[in-house]
Write a protein that holds these residues in place. Structure first.
Motif, PDB file in Angstrom:
ATOM      1  N   GLY A 146     -22.671  10.309   7.137  1.00  0.00           N
ATOM      2  CA  GLY A 146     -23.377   9.665   8.244  1.00  0.00           C
ATOM      3  C   GLY A 146     -23.847  10.670   9.287  1.00  0.00           C
ATOM      4  N   ILE A 147     -22.991  11.608   9.653  1.00  0.00           N
ATOM      5  CA  ILE A 147     -23.375  12.642  10.625  1.00  0.00           C
ATOM      6  C   ILE A 147     -24.461  13.539  10.044  1.00  0.00           C
ATOM      7  N   PHE A 148     -24.359  13.862   8.778  1.00  0.00           N
ATOM      8  CA  PHE A 148     -25.373  14.686   8.111  1.00  0.00           C
ATOM      9  C   PHE A 148     -26.733  13.992   8.135  1.00  0.00           C
ATOM     10  N   LEU A 149     -26.762  12.714   7.806  1.00  0.00           N
ATOM     11  CA  LEU A 149     -28.032  11.978   7.804  1.00  0.00           C
ATOM     12  C   LEU A 149     -28.590  11.839   9.221  1.00  0.00           C
ATOM     13  N   MET A 187       0.862  -1.169   0.000  1.00  0.00           N
ATOM     14  CA  MET A 187       0.000   0.000   0.000  1.00  0.00           C
ATOM     15  C   MET A 187       0.906   1.229   0.000  1.00  0.00           C
ATOM     16  N   ASP A 188       0.739   2.052  -1.010  1.00  0.00           N
ATOM     17  CA  ASP A 188       1.555   3.264  -1.048  1.00  0.00           C
ATOM     18  C   ASP A 188       0.809   4.431  -0.394  1.00  0.00           C
ATOM     19  N   LEU A 189       1.461   5.547  -0.295  1.00  0.00           N
ATOM     20  CA  LEU A 189       0.934   6.700   0.430  1.00  0.00           C
ATOM     21  C   LEU A 189      -0.326   7.266  -0.224  1.00  0.00           C
ATOM     22  N   ASN A 190      -0.390   7.281  -1.536  1.00  0.00           N
ATOM     23  CA  ASN A 190      -1.562   7.822  -2.221  1.00  0.00           C
ATOM     24  C   ASN A 190      -2.805   6.965  -1.994  1.00  0.00           C
ATOM     25  N   THR A 191      -2.650   5.664  -1.913  1.00  0.00           N
ATOM     26  CA  THR A 191      -3.771   4.777  -1.620  1.00  0.00           C
ATOM     27  C   THR A 191      -4.280   5.027  -0.205  1.00  0.00           C
ATOM     28  N   LEU A 192      -3.362   5.207   0.731  1.00  0.00           N
ATOM     29  CA  LEU A 192      -3.740   5.509   2.107  1.00  0.00           C
ATOM     30  C   LEU A 192      -4.475   6.844   2.187  1.00  0.00           C
ATOM     31  N   ARG A 193      -3.985   7.850   1.487  1.00  0.00           N
ATOM     32  CA  ARG A 193      -4.647   9.164   1.473  1.00  0.00           C
ATOM     33  C   ARG A 193      -6.057   9.064   0.890  1.00  0.00           C
ATOM     34  N   SER A 194      -6.202   8.319  -0.180  1.00  0.00           N
ATOM     35  CA  SER A 194      -7.516   8.151  -0.800  1.00  0.00           C
ATOM     36  C   SER A 194      -8.476   7.428   0.132  1.00  0.00           C
ATOM     37  N   THR A 195      -7.979   6.402   0.809  1.00  0.00           N
ATOM     38  CA  THR A 195      -8.818   5.651   1.737  1.00  0.00           C
ATOM     39  C   THR A 195      -9.281   6.528   2.893  1.00  0.00           C
ATOM     40  N   VAL A 196      -8.380   7.310   3.449  1.00  0.00           N
ATOM     41  CA  VAL A 196      -8.740   8.206   4.546  1.00  0.00           C
ATOM     42  C   VAL A 196      -9.738   9.251   4.075  1.00  0.00           C
ATOM     43  N   THR A 197      -9.580   9.769   2.875  1.00  0.00           N
ATOM     44  CA  THR A 197     -10.518  10.753   2.339  1.00  0.00           C
ATOM     45  C   THR A 197     -11.906  10.160   2.168  1.00  0.00           C
ATOM     46  N   VAL A 198     -11.988   8.951   1.637  1.00  0.00           N
ATOM     47  CA  VAL A 198     -13.284   8.292   1.452  1.00  0.00           C
ATOM     48  C   VAL A 198     -13.934   7.994   2.799  1.00  0.00           C
ATOM     49  N   LEU A 199     -13.157   7.544   3.792  1.00  0.00           N
ATOM     50  CA  LEU A 199     -13.709   7.275   5.117  1.00  0.00           C
ATOM     51  C   LEU A 199     -14.191   8.561   5.799  1.00  0.00           C
ATOM     52  N   ALA A 200     -13.456   9.636   5.655  1.00  0.00           N
ATOM     53  CA  ALA A 200     -13.875  10.907   6.245  1.00  0.00           C
ATOM     54  C   ALA A 200     -15.156  11.409   5.577  1.00  0.00           C
ATOM     55  N   PHE A 201     -15.266  11.248   4.273  1.00  0.00           N
ATOM     56  CA  PHE A 201     -16.481  11.661   3.578  1.00  0.00           C
ATOM     57  C   PHE A 201     -17.669  10.803   3.997  1.00  0.00           C
TER      58      PHE A 201
END
Length: 64
Positions: A20-23, A1-15
């Protein structure tokens, strides 16, 4: 797992957390408690403060 994959995963989880909080905030079953909390600053609180009688009167001091 490279750094860009980790960044993308964290971004998707934060979104997903944001959505979830919005709903949760806009769900109908929470409306009554949120409306009650929204009216709380305008509630008529006629009880005196707990230490209202123990405040020293500094205006009548005899200091020059």
């Amino acid at each position: 797992m490279d750094l860009n994959t980790l960044r993308s995963t964290v971004t998707v989880l934060a979104f997903a957390c944001f959505i979830g909080i919005f709903l949760w905030a806009w769900s109908g079953r929470n409306r009554a408690s949120f409306d009650e909390a929204g009216r709380l600053p305008f509630a008529d609180d006629t009880r005196p403060a707990p230490d209202a009688g123990n405040v020293p009167n500094l205006r009548n001091s005899n200091h020059v």
